[in-house]
Design a protein around this motif. Structure first.
Motif, PDB file in Angstrom:
ATOM      1  N   ALA A 128       0.747  -1.140   0.061  1.00 61.51           N
ATOM      2  CA  ALA A 128       0.013  -0.074   0.287  1.00 61.51           C
ATOM      3  C   ALA A 128       0.709   1.186   0.061  1.00 61.51           C
ATOM      4  N   VAL A 129       0.414   2.292  -0.895  1.00 66.01           N
ATOM      5  CA  VAL A 129       1.156   3.646  -0.768  1.00 66.01           C
ATOM      6  C   VAL A 129      -0.003   4.722  -0.396  1.00 66.01           C
ATOM      7  N   ALA A 130       0.534   5.746   0.177  1.00 70.49           N
ATOM      8  CA  ALA A 130      -0.455   6.816   0.427  1.00 70.49           C
ATOM      9  C   ALA A 130       0.604   8.070   0.453  1.00 70.49           C
ATOM     10  N   GLY A 131      -0.111   9.056   0.375  1.00 65.68           N
ATOM     11  CA  GLY A 131       0.774  10.613   0.461  1.00 65.68           C
ATOM     12  C   GLY A 131      -0.120  11.725   0.230  1.00 65.68           C
ATOM     13  N   GLY A 172      -2.089  20.800 -15.628  1.00 68.25           N
ATOM     14  CA  GLY A 172      -0.820  20.438 -16.451  1.00 68.25           C
ATOM     15  C   GLY A 172      -0.198  18.908 -15.765  1.00 68.25           C
ATOM     16  N   MET A 173       0.887  18.591 -16.185  1.00 65.85           N
ATOM     17  CA  MET A 173       1.103  17.022 -15.670  1.00 65.85           C
ATOM     18  C   MET A 173       2.850  17.445 -15.531  1.00 65.85           C
ATOM     19  N   ALA A 174       3.279  16.484 -14.483  1.00 64.05           N
ATOM     20  CA  ALA A 174       4.684  16.422 -14.205  1.00 64.05           C
ATOM     21  C   ALA A 174       4.771  15.031 -13.947  1.00 64.05           C
ATOM     22  N   SER A 175       6.251  14.483 -14.086  1.00 66.27           N
ATOM     23  CA  SER A 175       6.612  13.219 -13.874  1.00 66.27           C
ATOM     24  C   SER A 175       7.573  13.212 -12.606  1.00 66.27           C
ATOM     25  N   LEU A 176       7.293  12.306 -11.522  1.00 67.75           N
ATOM     26  CA  LEU A 176       8.405  12.248 -10.471  1.00 67.75           C
ATOM     27  C   LEU A 176       8.697  10.961  -9.863  1.00 67.75           C
ATOM     28  N   PRO A 177      10.229  10.872  -9.854  1.00 66.64           N
ATOM     29  CA  PRO A 177      10.617   9.617  -9.468  1.00 66.64           C
ATOM     30  C   PRO A 177      10.294   9.172  -7.981  1.00 66.64           C
ATOM     31  N   VAL A 178       9.727   8.035  -7.850  1.00 72.11           N
ATOM     32  CA  VAL A 178       9.666   7.673  -6.121  1.00 72.11           C
ATOM     33  C   VAL A 178      10.244   6.169  -6.098  1.00 72.11           C
ATOM     34  N   SER A 179       9.819   5.629  -4.778  1.00 72.13           N
ATOM     35  CA  SER A 179      10.540   4.269  -4.731  1.00 72.13           C
ATOM     36  C   SER A 179       9.677   3.832  -3.826  1.00 72.13           C
ATOM     37  N   VAL A 180       9.074   2.499  -3.834  1.00 72.58           N
ATOM     38  CA  VAL A 180       8.190   1.729  -3.031  1.00 72.58           C
ATOM     39  C   VAL A 180       8.867   0.727  -2.185  1.00 72.58           C
ATOM     40  N   ALA A 181       8.730   1.044  -0.927  1.00 73.48           N
ATOM     41  CA  ALA A 181       9.548  -0.160  -0.057  1.00 73.48           C
ATOM     42  C   ALA A 181       8.919  -1.328   0.705  1.00 73.48           C
ATOM     43  N   PRO A 182       9.563  -2.178   0.804  1.00 71.85           N
ATOM     44  CA  PRO A 182       8.810  -3.578   1.145  1.00 71.85           C
ATOM     45  C   PRO A 182       8.607  -3.428   2.656  1.00 71.85           C
ATOM     46  N   ASP A 183       7.738  -2.498   3.112  1.00 74.15           N
ATOM     47  CA  ASP A 183       7.190  -2.331   4.571  1.00 74.15           C
ATOM     48  C   ASP A 183       6.349  -1.175   4.428  1.00 74.15           C
ATOM     49  N   ASP A 184       5.710  -0.782   5.722  1.00 77.32           N
ATOM     50  CA  ASP A 184       4.519   0.169   5.807  1.00 77.32           C
ATOM     51  C   ASP A 184       5.002   1.216   5.654  1.00 77.32           C
ATOM     52  N   SER A 185       6.091   1.957   5.385  1.00 75.82           N
ATOM     53  CA  SER A 185       6.582   3.157   5.339  1.00 75.82           C
ATOM     54  C   SER A 185       6.409   3.962   3.911  1.00 75.82           C
ATOM     55  N   ASN A 186       5.366   3.657   2.941  1.00 75.60           N
ATOM     56  CA  ASN A 186       5.359   4.169   2.032  1.00 75.60           C
ATOM     57  C   ASN A 186       4.469   5.370   1.984  1.00 75.60           C
ATOM     58  N   TYR A 187       4.928   6.468   2.402  1.00 72.45           N
ATOM     59  CA  TYR A 187       4.208   7.705   2.450  1.00 72.45           C
ATOM     60  C   TYR A 187       4.839   8.723   1.634  1.00 72.45           C
ATOM     61  N   GLN A 239      -4.086  -3.230  -5.409  1.00 76.44           N
ATOM     62  CA  GLN A 239      -3.833  -2.476  -6.576  1.00 76.44           C
ATOM     63  C   GLN A 239      -2.287  -2.763  -7.153  1.00 76.44           C
ATOM     64  N   GLY A 240      -1.464  -3.523  -6.427  1.00 79.15           N
ATOM     65  CA  GLY A 240      -0.388  -4.021  -7.099  1.00 79.15           C
ATOM     66  C   GLY A 240       0.869  -3.245  -7.178  1.00 79.15           C
ATOM     67  N   LEU A 241       1.140  -2.313  -6.294  1.00 81.54           N
ATOM     68  CA  LEU A 241       2.499  -1.830  -6.404  1.00 81.54           C
ATOM     69  C   LEU A 241       3.521  -2.683  -5.610  1.00 81.54           C
ATOM     70  N   VAL A 242       4.417  -3.090  -6.406  1.00 84.19           N
ATOM     71  CA  VAL A 242       5.578  -3.873  -6.073  1.00 84.19           C
ATOM     72  C   VAL A 242       6.696  -3.171  -5.570  1.00 84.19           C
ATOM     73  N   GLU A 243       7.655  -3.718  -4.990  1.00 91.38           N
ATOM     74  CA  GLU A 243       8.807  -3.124  -4.315  1.00 91.38           C
ATOM     75  C   GLU A 243       9.611  -2.509  -5.524  1.00 91.38           C
ATOM     76  N   GLY A 244      10.193  -1.260  -5.600  1.00 86.61           N
ATOM     77  CA  GLY A 244      11.139  -0.669  -6.674  1.00 86.61           C
ATOM     78  C   GLY A 244      10.812   0.517  -7.001  1.00 86.61           C
ATOM     79  N   ALA A 245      11.369   1.168  -8.217  1.00 84.27           N
ATOM     80  CA  ALA A 245      11.423   2.573  -8.577  1.00 84.27           C
ATOM     81  C   ALA A 245      10.138   2.557  -9.426  1.00 84.27           C
ATOM     82  N   TYR A 246       9.600   3.787  -9.176  1.00 86.45           N
ATOM     83  CA  TYR A 246       8.389   4.231 -10.252  1.00 86.45           C
ATOM     84  C   TYR A 246       8.642   5.464 -10.722  1.00 86.45           C
ATOM     85  N   LEU A 247       8.071   5.811 -11.855  1.00 84.55           N
ATOM     86  CA  LEU A 247       7.788   7.325 -12.192  1.00 84.55           C
ATOM     87  C   LEU A 247       6.290   7.357 -12.184  1.00 84.55           C
TER      88      LEU A 247
END
Length: 151
Positions: free
Chosen positions: A41-44, A110-125, A88-96
């Motif tokens: 899970a990811v939130a933010g 408008g739109m922009a792309s940002l790099p983020v990373s999903v970790a294998p724990d509950d710290s995905n804010y 919804q299927g976010l796996v560990e690793g880098a995303y744009l």
């Protein structure tokens, strides 16, 4: 005394009864979660020039250049907050993350792309902080149709 027909039916029934446990085991094995890639899970929050956005559409695209072979996922932000459920299927690793910022009526600004990373724990804010200068124009449907030769 059993007739040949009754013997054949009985034999078929016995063979079918022997196959049932094998069929059940095959079904249960097929439903096993072993070998599945874990998702998280990811939130933010999404802000533009330091203020929460009214609305935004987020597309999490696996960063293949950095080895992420997972699925893509999508979410919406309302009042600057978004969440992506574990299923919804976010796996560990880098995303744009392609962020399309919209006004309160849902019109893209408008739109922009940002790099983020999903970790294998509950710290995905994730804090997605955008500036007006970072936003690129969003083509409308008429422009896209003209580019496709439909206009």
């Amino acid at each position: 005394m059993l007739t040949d027909m009754n013997k054949a039916r009985r034999h078929t029934l016995l063979r079918f009864n022997q196959a049932i446990p094998l069929l059940v085991m095959a079904i249960l094995t097929g439903c096993s979660s072993e070998g599945e890639i874990p998702t998280y899970a990811v939130a933010g929050s999404v802000s533009l020039d330091g203020q929460p956005v009214s609305k935004a559409r987020l597309a999490f695209m696996p960063d293949r250049a950095n080895g992420n072979r997972g699925p893509q996922s999508f979410s919406f932000a309302h009042d600057g907050v978004f969440a992506v459920a574990e299923k919804q299927g976010l796996v560990e690793g880098a995303y744009l993350v392609d962020v399309t910022v919209m006004n309160a009526k849902g019109v893209p600004l408008g739109m922009a792309s940002l790099p983020v990373s999903v970790a294998p724990d509950d710290s995905n804010y994730l804090y997605l902080e955008l500036r007006s200068d970072d936003l690129q124009g969003v083509p409308d449907e008429e422009e896209e149709a003209e580019e496709d030769g439909e206009g």
